[in-house]
Design an enzyme around this catalytic site. Structure first.
Site, short mmCIF file in Angstrom:
data_model
loop_
_atom_site.label_atom_id
_atom_site.label_comp_id
_atom_site.label_asym_id
_atom_site.label_seq_id
_atom_site.Cartn_x
_atom_site.Cartn_y
_atom_site.Cartn_z
N GLY A 69 0.80 -1.22 0.00
CA GLY A 69 0.00 0.00 0.00
C GLY A 69 0.83 1.26 0.00
N LYS A 72 2.44 1.29 -4.21
CA LYS A 72 1.40 0.55 -4.93
C LYS A 72 1.82 0.26 -6.37
CE LYS A 72 -2.52 2.38 -2.28
NZ LYS A 72 -3.35 1.24 -1.88
N ASN A 117 -7.36 4.65 6.48
CA ASN A 117 -7.31 4.84 5.03
C ASN A 117 -8.45 4.15 4.33
OD1 ASN A 117 -6.41 2.77 2.77
ND2 ASN A 117 -5.59 2.02 4.71
N THR A 185 -12.75 -2.07 -0.84
CA THR A 185 -13.36 -2.47 -2.11
C THR A 185 -14.64 -3.23 -1.73
OG1 THR A 185 -11.25 -2.63 -3.28
CG2 THR A 185 -13.08 -3.91 -4.18
N LYS A 215 -3.42 -12.84 2.40
CA LYS A 215 -3.43 -11.80 3.44
C LYS A 215 -4.83 -11.69 4.02
CE LYS A 215 -2.11 -7.02 4.42
NZ LYS A 215 -1.36 -5.85 3.92
N THR A 243 -1.94 -8.95 9.77
CA THR A 243 -3.24 -8.71 9.17
C THR A 243 -3.28 -7.39 8.37
OG1 THR A 243 -4.06 -7.33 11.01
CG2 THR A 243 -4.40 -9.72 11.19
N THR A 245 -5.88 -3.90 7.69
CA THR A 245 -6.43 -2.89 8.62
C THR A 245 -7.76 -3.38 9.22
OG1 THR A 245 -7.55 -1.83 6.76
CG2 THR A 245 -5.37 -0.99 7.33
N GLY A 292 0.66 -2.72 13.53
CA GLY A 292 1.06 -2.06 14.77
C GLY A 292 2.49 -2.31 15.20
N1 FMN Z 1 -2.67 -3.51 2.41
C1 FMN Z 1 -2.79 -4.18 1.26
O1 FMN Z 1 -2.75 -5.42 1.27
N2 FMN Z 1 -2.95 -3.52 0.07
C2 FMN Z 1 -2.98 -2.16 -0.01
O2 FMN Z 1 -3.09 -1.60 -1.10
C3 FMN Z 1 -2.87 -1.43 1.20
N3 FMN Z 1 -2.92 -0.08 1.18
C4 FMN Z 1 -2.72 0.61 2.35
C5 FMN Z 1 -2.71 2.01 2.32
C6 FMN Z 1 -2.49 2.72 3.49
C7 FMN Z 1 -2.47 4.22 3.45
C8 FMN Z 1 -2.27 2.04 4.73
C9 FMN Z 1 -2.01 2.80 6.00
C10 FMN Z 1 -2.30 0.66 4.76
C11 FMN Z 1 -2.53 -0.07 3.59
N4 FMN Z 1 -2.55 -1.47 3.58
C12 FMN Z 1 -2.70 -2.16 2.41
C13 FMN Z 1 -2.41 -2.24 4.86
C14 FMN Z 1 -0.97 -2.43 5.28
O3 FMN Z 1 -0.22 -3.18 4.35
C15 FMN Z 1 -0.92 -3.15 6.64
O4 FMN Z 1 -1.47 -4.45 6.51
C16 FMN Z 1 -1.68 -2.40 7.72
O5 FMN Z 1 -1.50 -1.01 7.58
C17 FMN Z 1 -1.22 -2.81 9.13
O6 FMN Z 1 0.14 -2.50 9.34
P1 FMN Z 1 0.63 -1.18 10.14
O7 FMN Z 1 -0.14 -1.14 11.42
O8 FMN Z 1 2.11 -1.35 10.31
O9 FMN Z 1 0.29 -0.03 9.27
#
Ligand code: FMN
Length: 352
Positions: A69, A72, A117, A185, A215, A243, A245, A292
Site C-alpha cells: 500500500g 502501490k 485509510n 473495495t 493476506k 493482518t 487494517t 502495529g
Molecule cells: N494492504 C494491502 O494489502 N494492500 C494495499 O493496497 C494497502 N494499502 C494501504 C494504504 C495505506 C495508506 C495504509 C495505512 C495501509 C494499507 N494497507 C494495504 C495495509 C498495510 O499493508 C498493513 O497491513 C496495515 O496497515 C497494518 O500494518 P501497520 O499497522 O504497520 O500499518
C-alpha cells in the site's frame, strides 16, 4: 541526509496523502541518483548475518519489510531498500488501472499513532507495474507482489481477475499475495470464504510454482481466522500474512466513517489473530506478521510467536524511517542476548 524529526512537522501540516506524495517523490530520486542515498543506506541498512534467512528461494538480509500500500505502483523499490528494509511488498495491483475512492481518503489520528485509510486500490494497473518490475526484477532484496480485483469486477468474476494477475506478474516477484482483506473495495472481504479460496488456489497453483500467500483481515474471530487459513494452506497457500487494517472504529476517539485503521490501535488485535493462526499453522507454512509493529521488541514478539518475516507501514509515518534500522539493530541485540546464533532459531520459539 535530513533527519525525519525535522521533516515531520512540515509533512504533518499537509494532507496525509499529499505528504505521502512528497515522500514518494523523494524516494523516487533513488531511481535517478542512487548515490544520493548511499550515506543513509550505509547507516540504516542492517545486514547483520544473524538476521539473514533463506526463504522463497531468496536471501532476506533482514526480516523487516515494507507493508503493501505504500509503493502501490513499484516506483520506489530502490529508495525503499535504501531506507533499510530487508524486502518490500508492492501493490495492491489490480488488472486495470483505477483511481480509487474520492479524496480525502487517508487520515491521521496523531495522538493514537494511527492511520485510517480508504484508498480503494488506487493504482496504475498490471501493465504499467509489469513494465516497472521488468526493469528491476530480480532486485538485490526480495520483492512481494500484492494483487487484488478491480472495483468494477463482479464477485462472480473475481477469480479471473486474480488468475490474470498471477499470469502477468508471477515471473516478476519473489512471492505473490492474494489480497481479499482490504475493507475499501465493496464485497472484497466476502471472498474470504471456503468456496472462493478452494477454487482460487486450485487455479493459481496450476499457473505457477511461485509462492502464493493469503493476506487476511483482523475483523473475524480467532476461530474463523484459523479455519480460513487452515483451509487456504490445505488448498495450496504457501503462507499467511496477518493482518490488514481493521474496521473496528471503537479503537479510536474520533473515527471517520470510512476505511480501515492501522498502527498502534491495531497492535493487539493483529497480534491476537496472528497468534491464533500461528498456534495452528506454525511449521506448516510461512507466516508474516503485520499490524502495529513499531519497535524491535514488538517485532521480536511476532518472530517468537511464529513470524518468519514482519512488515511495517504506519509506524514509519509516526516514527520515521530511522525506525527500520533501529528495529533491525534491536532485533540483532535481542537475539544475541537470548543466545541465538541465527534468527531462524528464534522464529516460533514460543510455539515449541
Ligand atoms: N494492504 C494491502 O494489502 N494492500 C494495499 O493496497 C494497502 N494499502 C494501504 C494504504 C495505506 C495508506 C495504509 C495505512 C495501509 C494499507 N494497507 C494495504 C495495509 C498495510 O499493508 C498493513 O497491513 C496495515 O496497515 C497494518 O500494518 P501497520 O499497522 O504497520 O500499518
Amino acid at each position: 541526509m535530513i533527519a525525519y524529526e525535522s521533516l515531520k512537522p512540515w509533512l504533518f501540516k499537509l494532507q496525509p496523502e499529499t505528504a505521502h506524495h512528497v515522500v514518494a517523490t523523494l524516494l523516487r530520486m533513488a531511481n535517478v541518483c542512487p548515490s544520493l542515498f548511499n550515506p543513509w543506506q550505509e547507516k540504516h541498512f542492517v545486514a547483520d548475518p544473524i538476521l539473514n534467512q533463506e526463504l522463497f528461494g531468496r536471501t532476506f538480509p533482514n526480516p523487516v519489510g515494507l507493508g503493501a500500500g505504500f509503493d502501490k505502483n513499484a516506483t520506489m523499490i530502490r529508495g525503499i531498500q535504501a531506507l533499510g528494509f530487508g524486502y518490500t511488498e508492492i501493490g495492491t495491483v489490480t488488472p486495470q488501472p483505477q483511481p480509487g475512492n474520492p479524496k480525502p481518503r487517508m487520515f491521521r489520528h496523531v495522538e493514537e499513532e494511527t492511520i485510517q485509510n480508504a484508498m480503494g486500490f488506487n493504482n496504475d494497473g498490471m501493465y504499467k507495474v509489469q513494465q516497472r518490475l521488468k526493469a528491476r526484477y530480480p532486485f538485490t532484496t526480495p520483492i512481494g507482489v500484492n494483487i487484488g480485483k478491480n472495483k468494477t469486477t463482479e464477485e462472480q468474476n473475481a477469480i479471473s481477475d486474480y488468475t490474470q494477475l498471477i499470469r502477468g506478474l508471477h515471473d516478476l516477484g519473489d512471492y505473490l499475495v492474494i489480497n481479499i482483506s482490504s475493507p475499501n473495495t465493496p464485497g472484497l472481504r466476502d471472498l474470504q470464504n471456503e468456496t472462493f479460496i478452494a477454487e482460487l488456489f486450485a487455479e493459481a497453483k496450476a499457473i505457477t510454482d511461485k509462492p502464493i500467500l493469503l493476506k487476511i483481515a483482523p475483523d473475524m474471530t480467532p476461530e474463523q481466522a484459523v479455519a480460513l487459513t487452515t483451509l487456504a494452506v490445505e488448498k495450496g497457500a504457501d503462507g499467511i500474512i496477518a493482518t490488514n487494517t481493521t474496521v473496528d472504529y471503537s479503537l479510536v476517539a474520533q473515527p471517520k466513517s470510512i476505511g480501515g485503521l492501522s498502527g498502534k490501535v491495531l497492535k493487539e488485535k493483529s497480534f491476537a489473530i496472528f497468534e491464533a493462526v500461528a498456534k495452528e499453522l506454525f511449521g506448516k507454512t510461512v507466516l508474516i506478521s503485520v499490524g502495529g509493529i513499531d519497535s524491535a521488541e514488538e517485532a521480536y514478539r511476532r518472530i517468537k510467536a511464529g513470524a518468519s518475516l514482519v512488515q511495517v507501514y504506519s509506524a514509519l509515518i509516526f516514527k520515521g524511517p530511522e525506525l527500520i534500522g533501529d528495529i533491525n539493530r534491536g532485533l540483532a541485540d535481542l537475539l544475541k542476548r537470548d543466545g541465538y546464533s541465527s534468527i531462524t532459531e528464534a522464529i516460533g520459539a514460543d510455539r515449541r
